[in-house]
Design a protein around this motif. Sequence first.
Motif, PDB file in Angstrom:
ATOM      1  N   SER A   1       0.935  -1.119   0.238  1.00 53.61           N
ATOM      2  CA  SER A   1      -0.022   0.471   0.114  1.00 53.61           C
ATOM      3  C   SER A   1       0.934   1.135  -0.220  1.00 53.61           C
ATOM      4  N   SER A   2       0.453   2.310  -0.690  1.00 55.49           N
ATOM      5  CA  SER A   2       0.781   3.596  -0.746  1.00 55.49           C
ATOM      6  C   SER A   2       1.298   4.191   0.902  1.00 55.49           C
ATOM      7  N   PRO A   3       2.493   5.289   1.096  1.00 51.49           N
ATOM      8  CA  PRO A   3       2.680   5.588   2.666  1.00 51.49           C
ATOM      9  C   PRO A   3       1.292   6.822   3.113  1.00 51.49           C
ATOM     10  N   LEU A   4       0.562   7.178   2.227  1.00 53.93           N
ATOM     11  CA  LEU A   4      -0.704   7.833   2.255  1.00 53.93           C
ATOM     12  C   LEU A   4      -1.730   7.299   2.953  1.00 53.93           C
ATOM     13  N   ARG A   5      -1.589   6.178   2.356  1.00 54.54           N
ATOM     14  CA  ARG A   5      -2.967   4.712   2.812  1.00 54.54           C
ATOM     15  C   ARG A   5      -2.023   4.576   4.358  1.00 54.54           C
ATOM     16  N   ARG A   6      -1.542   4.105   4.209  1.00 52.82           N
ATOM     17  CA  ARG A   6      -0.539   3.724   5.397  1.00 52.82           C
ATOM     18  C   ARG A   6      -0.822   4.637   6.636  1.00 52.82           C
ATOM     19  N   THR A   7      -0.430   5.764   6.419  1.00 55.23           N
ATOM     20  CA  THR A   7      -1.186   7.027   7.220  1.00 55.23           C
ATOM     21  C   THR A   7      -1.670   7.338   7.758  1.00 55.23           C
ATOM     22  N   MET A   8      -2.952   7.937   6.352  1.00 52.40           N
ATOM     23  CA  MET A   8      -4.570   7.379   7.035  1.00 52.40           C
ATOM     24  C   MET A   8      -4.807   6.301   7.588  1.00 52.40           C
ATOM     25  N   ALA A   9      -4.732   4.934   7.597  1.00 49.22           N
ATOM     26  CA  ALA A   9      -5.074   4.196   8.571  1.00 49.22           C
ATOM     27  C   ALA A   9      -4.623   4.108   9.684  1.00 49.22           C
ATOM     28  N   PHE A  10      -3.349   4.818  10.208  1.00 46.96           N
ATOM     29  CA  PHE A  10      -2.723   4.755  11.309  1.00 46.96           C
ATOM     30  C   PHE A  10      -3.362   5.746  12.018  1.00 46.96           C
ATOM     31  N   ASN A  11      -4.183   7.041  11.083  1.00 49.36           N
ATOM     32  CA  ASN A  11      -4.453   7.799  12.135  1.00 49.36           C
ATOM     33  C   ASN A  11      -5.831   7.629  12.356  1.00 49.36           C
ATOM     34  N   TRP A  12      -6.547   6.743  11.781  1.00 52.59           N
ATOM     35  CA  TRP A  12      -7.468   5.977  11.989  1.00 52.59           C
ATOM     36  C   TRP A  12      -7.467   5.101  13.473  1.00 52.59           C
ATOM     37  N   ARG A  13      -6.499   4.299  13.651  1.00 51.15           N
ATOM     38  CA  ARG A  13      -6.370   3.329  14.296  1.00 51.15           C
ATOM     39  C   ARG A  13      -6.168   4.394  16.018  1.00 51.15           C
ATOM     40  N   ARG A  14      -5.017   5.431  15.504  1.00 48.46           N
ATOM     41  CA  ARG A  14      -5.141   6.691  17.009  1.00 48.46           C
ATOM     42  C   ARG A  14      -6.410   6.733  17.359  1.00 48.46           C
ATOM     43  N   LEU A  15      -7.494   7.733  16.000  1.00 46.17           N
ATOM     44  CA  LEU A  15      -8.175   8.075  16.312  1.00 46.17           C
ATOM     45  C   LEU A  15      -9.251   6.703  17.829  1.00 46.17           C
ATOM     46  N   HIS A  91     -17.663  -5.729  22.379  1.00 50.80           N
ATOM     47  CA  HIS A  91     -16.970  -5.910  20.728  1.00 50.80           C
ATOM     48  C   HIS A  91     -14.909  -5.678  20.870  1.00 50.80           C
ATOM     49  N   SER A  92     -14.073  -6.534  19.912  1.00 52.59           N
ATOM     50  CA  SER A  92     -12.867  -5.629  20.433  1.00 52.59           C
ATOM     51  C   SER A  92     -12.673  -4.357  19.182  1.00 52.59           C
ATOM     52  N   LEU A  93     -11.915  -3.338  19.975  1.00 49.47           N
ATOM     53  CA  LEU A  93     -11.324  -2.593  19.726  1.00 49.47           C
ATOM     54  C   LEU A  93     -10.696  -2.174  17.968  1.00 49.47           C
ATOM     55  N   ASP A  94      -9.262  -3.431  17.728  1.00 51.57           N
ATOM     56  CA  ASP A  94      -9.386  -4.137  16.924  1.00 51.57           C
ATOM     57  C   ASP A  94     -10.364  -4.032  15.877  1.00 51.57           C
ATOM     58  N   GLY A  95     -11.558  -5.594  15.986  1.00 50.08           N
ATOM     59  CA  GLY A  95     -12.542  -5.425  15.259  1.00 50.08           C
ATOM     60  C   GLY A  95     -13.418  -4.197  14.851  1.00 50.08           C
ATOM     61  N   TRP A  96     -13.030  -3.129  15.453  1.00 49.89           N
ATOM     62  CA  TRP A  96     -14.363  -1.605  15.003  1.00 49.89           C
ATOM     63  C   TRP A  96     -13.005  -1.286  14.255  1.00 49.89           C
ATOM     64  N   ILE A  97     -11.869  -1.065  14.832  1.00 51.48           N
ATOM     65  CA  ILE A  97     -10.286  -0.343  14.259  1.00 51.48           C
ATOM     66  C   ILE A  97     -10.206  -0.944  12.562  1.00 51.48           C
ATOM     67  N   ASN A  98     -10.583  -2.234  12.266  1.00 52.94           N
ATOM     68  CA  ASN A  98     -10.599  -2.905  11.076  1.00 52.94           C
ATOM     69  C   ASN A  98     -11.682  -2.999  10.026  1.00 52.94           C
TER      70      ASN A  98
END
Length: 102
Positions: A1-15, A91-98
């Motif tokens: 995946s692109s660096p931007l996509r990884r950054t966006m995913a990280f921000n959602w995970r953090r949020l 519900h697991s937090l990881d399930g929500w994040i994913n």
Amino acid sequence: SSPLRRTMAFNWRRLFRTETYWVEKIQNDLFAQVENYLAETGKTKQDFANDLGVNVRFVSRILSGNFDGKLSMLVKVYIAMGKVPVVRGDHSLDGWINGTLR
């Protein structure tokens, strides 16, 4: 995946791991439920405030998405709407994040 996509995913995970996100989500869910209740019953904010035994400003705070009160008051609001005040943490937090639980 692109660096931007990884950054966006990280921000959602953090949020999704912040208290602020979940408090605001609960506030918005409560707002929607109270708004629907008032629409379905034809009650005014004042009627609902009377049911709760509170000032109309309290109901206005809920309807502005600004409820951050005591748990006991949250329970009182649900009971006044004829709803079961259930808090579920099954519900697991990881399930929500994913995205599998949204």
